[in-house]
Design a protein around this motif. Structure first.
Motif, PDB file in Angstrom:
ATOM      1  N   VAL A  11      47.777  18.043  12.480  1.00  0.00           N
ATOM      2  CA  VAL A  11      49.039  18.583  11.972  1.00  0.00           C
ATOM      3  C   VAL A  11      50.155  18.253  12.952  1.00  0.00           C
ATOM      4  CG1 VAL A  11      50.253  20.696  11.314  1.00  0.00           C
ATOM      5  CG2 VAL A  11      47.827  20.452  10.800  1.00  0.00           C
ATOM      6  N   SER A  12      51.284  17.794  12.397  1.00  0.00           N
ATOM      7  CA  SER A  12      52.432  17.413  13.215  1.00  0.00           C
ATOM      8  C   SER A  12      53.719  17.814  12.502  1.00  0.00           C
ATOM      9  CB  SER A  12      52.421  15.907  13.445  1.00  0.00           C
ATOM     10  OG  SER A  12      53.595  15.504  14.109  1.00  0.00           O
ATOM     11  N   ASP A  13      54.748  18.095  13.280  1.00  0.00           N
ATOM     12  CA  ASP A  13      56.055  18.369  12.677  1.00  0.00           C
ATOM     13  C   ASP A  13      56.962  17.145  12.786  1.00  0.00           C
ATOM     14  OD1 ASP A  13      56.900  18.287  15.315  1.00  0.00           O
ATOM     15  OD2 ASP A  13      57.639  20.334  15.364  1.00  0.00           O
ATOM     16  N   GLY A  14      56.401  16.009  13.128  1.00  0.00           N
ATOM     17  CA  GLY A  14      57.169  14.777  13.256  1.00  0.00           C
ATOM     18  C   GLY A  14      57.636  14.507  14.672  1.00  0.00           C
ATOM     19  N   LYS A  15      57.691  15.543  15.477  1.00  0.00           N
ATOM     20  CA  LYS A  15      58.117  15.389  16.866  1.00  0.00           C
ATOM     21  C   LYS A  15      56.974  15.733  17.827  1.00  0.00           C
ATOM     22  CE  LYS A  15      61.874  16.583  19.972  1.00  0.00           C
ATOM     23  NZ  LYS A  15      63.088  17.366  20.155  1.00  0.00           N
ATOM     24  N   HIS A  16      56.206  16.750  17.482  1.00  0.00           N
ATOM     25  CA  HIS A  16      55.106  17.203  18.318  1.00  0.00           C
ATOM     26  C   HIS A  16      53.812  17.200  17.525  1.00  0.00           C
ATOM     27  CE1 HIS A  16      58.724  19.331  19.843  1.00  0.00           C
ATOM     28  NE2 HIS A  16      58.257  18.876  20.994  1.00  0.00           N
ATOM     29  N   LYS A  48      55.054  29.812   8.525  1.00  0.00           N
ATOM     30  CA  LYS A  48      55.245  30.086   9.948  1.00  0.00           C
ATOM     31  C   LYS A  48      56.695  29.911  10.369  1.00  0.00           C
ATOM     32  CE  LYS A  48      50.603  29.463  11.294  1.00  0.00           C
ATOM     33  NZ  LYS A  48      49.953  30.537  11.918  1.00  0.00           N
ATOM     34  N   ASP A  49      57.579  29.671   9.394  1.00  0.00           N
ATOM     35  CA  ASP A  49      59.022  29.549   9.632  1.00  0.00           C
ATOM     36  C   ASP A  49      59.339  28.419  10.606  1.00  0.00           C
ATOM     37  OD1 ASP A  49      61.615  30.276   9.030  1.00  0.00           O
ATOM     38  OD2 ASP A  49      61.757  31.628  10.743  1.00  0.00           O
ATOM     39  N   ASN A  50      58.620  27.312  10.451  1.00  0.00           N
ATOM     40  CA  ASN A  50      58.868  26.138  11.283  1.00  0.00           C
ATOM     41  C   ASN A  50      60.122  25.432  10.770  1.00  0.00           C
ATOM     42  OD1 ASN A  50      58.401  24.307  13.295  1.00  0.00           O
ATOM     43  ND2 ASN A  50      56.863  23.163  12.173  1.00  0.00           N
ATOM     44  N   ARG A  51      60.960  24.960  11.642  1.00  0.00           N
ATOM     45  CA  ARG A  51      62.205  24.304  11.225  1.00  0.00           C
ATOM     46  C   ARG A  51      61.967  22.904  10.670  1.00  0.00           C
ATOM     47  NH1 ARG A  51      65.810  26.383  16.242  1.00  0.00           N
ATOM     48  NH2 ARG A  51      65.847  28.532  15.538  1.00  0.00           N
ATOM     49  N   ARG A  52      60.955  22.222  11.183  1.00  0.00           N
ATOM     50  CA  ARG A  52      60.619  20.899  10.675  1.00  0.00           C
ATOM     51  C   ARG A  52      59.381  21.007   9.775  1.00  0.00           C
ATOM     52  NH1 ARG A  52      62.627  19.897  15.367  1.00  0.00           N
ATOM     53  NH2 ARG A  52      61.729  18.774  17.017  1.00  0.00           N
ATOM     54  N   PRO A  53      59.328  20.244   8.697  1.00  0.00           N
ATOM     55  CA  PRO A  53      58.158  20.331   7.814  1.00  0.00           C
ATOM     56  C   PRO A  53      56.901  19.774   8.492  1.00  0.00           C
ATOM     57  CG  PRO A  53      59.629  18.574   7.097  1.00  0.00           C
ATOM     58  CD  PRO A  53      60.323  19.298   8.207  1.00  0.00           C
ATOM     59  N   TRP A  54      55.816  20.449   8.291  1.00  0.00           N
ATOM     60  CA  TRP A  54      54.535  19.994   8.824  1.00  0.00           C
ATOM     61  C   TRP A  54      53.958  18.929   7.910  1.00  0.00           C
ATOM     62  CZ3 TRP A  54      51.368  24.960  10.372  1.00  0.00           C
ATOM     63  CH2 TRP A  54      51.959  25.548  11.486  1.00  0.00           C
ATOM     64  N   THR A  55      53.291  17.972   8.511  1.00  0.00           N
ATOM     65  CA  THR A  55      52.586  16.950   7.746  1.00  0.00           C
ATOM     66  C   THR A  55      51.149  16.847   8.245  1.00  0.00           C
ATOM     67  OG1 THR A  55      53.333  15.220   9.256  1.00  0.00           O
ATOM     68  CG2 THR A  55      54.653  15.564   7.287  1.00  0.00           C
ATOM     69  N   SER A  57      47.835  14.463   8.829  1.00  0.00           N
ATOM     70  CA  SER A  57      47.392  13.074   8.982  1.00  0.00           C
ATOM     71  C   SER A  57      45.919  13.098   9.371  1.00  0.00           C
ATOM     72  CB  SER A  57      48.220  12.342  10.035  1.00  0.00           C
ATOM     73  OG  SER A  57      48.077  12.961  11.289  1.00  0.00           O
ATOM     74  N   ASN A  58      45.300  11.957   9.292  1.00  0.00           N
ATOM     75  CA  ASN A  58      43.883  11.840   9.657  1.00  0.00           C
ATOM     76  C   ASN A  58      43.048  12.887   8.898  1.00  0.00           C
ATOM     77  OD1 ASN A  58      41.729  10.676  10.947  1.00  0.00           O
ATOM     78  ND2 ASN A  58      41.910  11.960  12.754  1.00  0.00           N
ATOM     79  N   ILE A  59      43.260  12.991   7.598  1.00  0.00           N
ATOM     80  CA  ILE A  59      42.554  13.972   6.769  1.00  0.00           C
ATOM     81  C   ILE A  59      41.107  13.532   6.582  1.00  0.00           C
ATOM     82  CG2 ILE A  59      42.433  15.056   4.504  1.00  0.00           C
ATOM     83  CD1 ILE A  59      45.490  14.608   4.303  1.00  0.00           C
ATOM     84  N   LYS A  60      40.185  14.430   6.911  1.00  0.00           N
ATOM     85  CA  LYS A  60      38.760  14.159   6.736  1.00  0.00           C
ATOM     86  C   LYS A  60      38.223  15.139   5.709  1.00  0.00           C
ATOM     87  CE  LYS A  60      38.291  12.532  11.405  1.00  0.00           C
ATOM     88  NZ  LYS A  60      38.134  12.960  12.760  1.00  0.00           N
TER      89      LYS A  60
END
Length: 62
Positions: A11-16, A48-55, A57-60
């Protein structure tokens, strides 16, 4: 026929890189399951009220 898929994804927010998530989804195909996982991760970020959307990746899937 619907089947239950167990999944893990990075899981990533695009920056972290925010870690890993896991769960289950019910879907008719692997492609449908991947879409459901991506949506579940996005919704978790919103809850979780994250400002950037979570994405996801590497879905298993198993």
């Amino acid at each position: 026929m619907r089947r239950t898929w167990y999944w893990t994804a990075d899981v990533s927010d695009g920056k972290h890189h925010d870690g890993e998530s896991a769960g289950t989804v019910k879907a008719n195909s692997e492609a449908e399951a991947r879409k459901a996982v991506a949506e579940a991760v996005r919704e978790a970020g919103v809850r979780k009220d994250n400002r950037r959307p979570w994405t996801a990746s590497n879905i298993k899937l198993t």
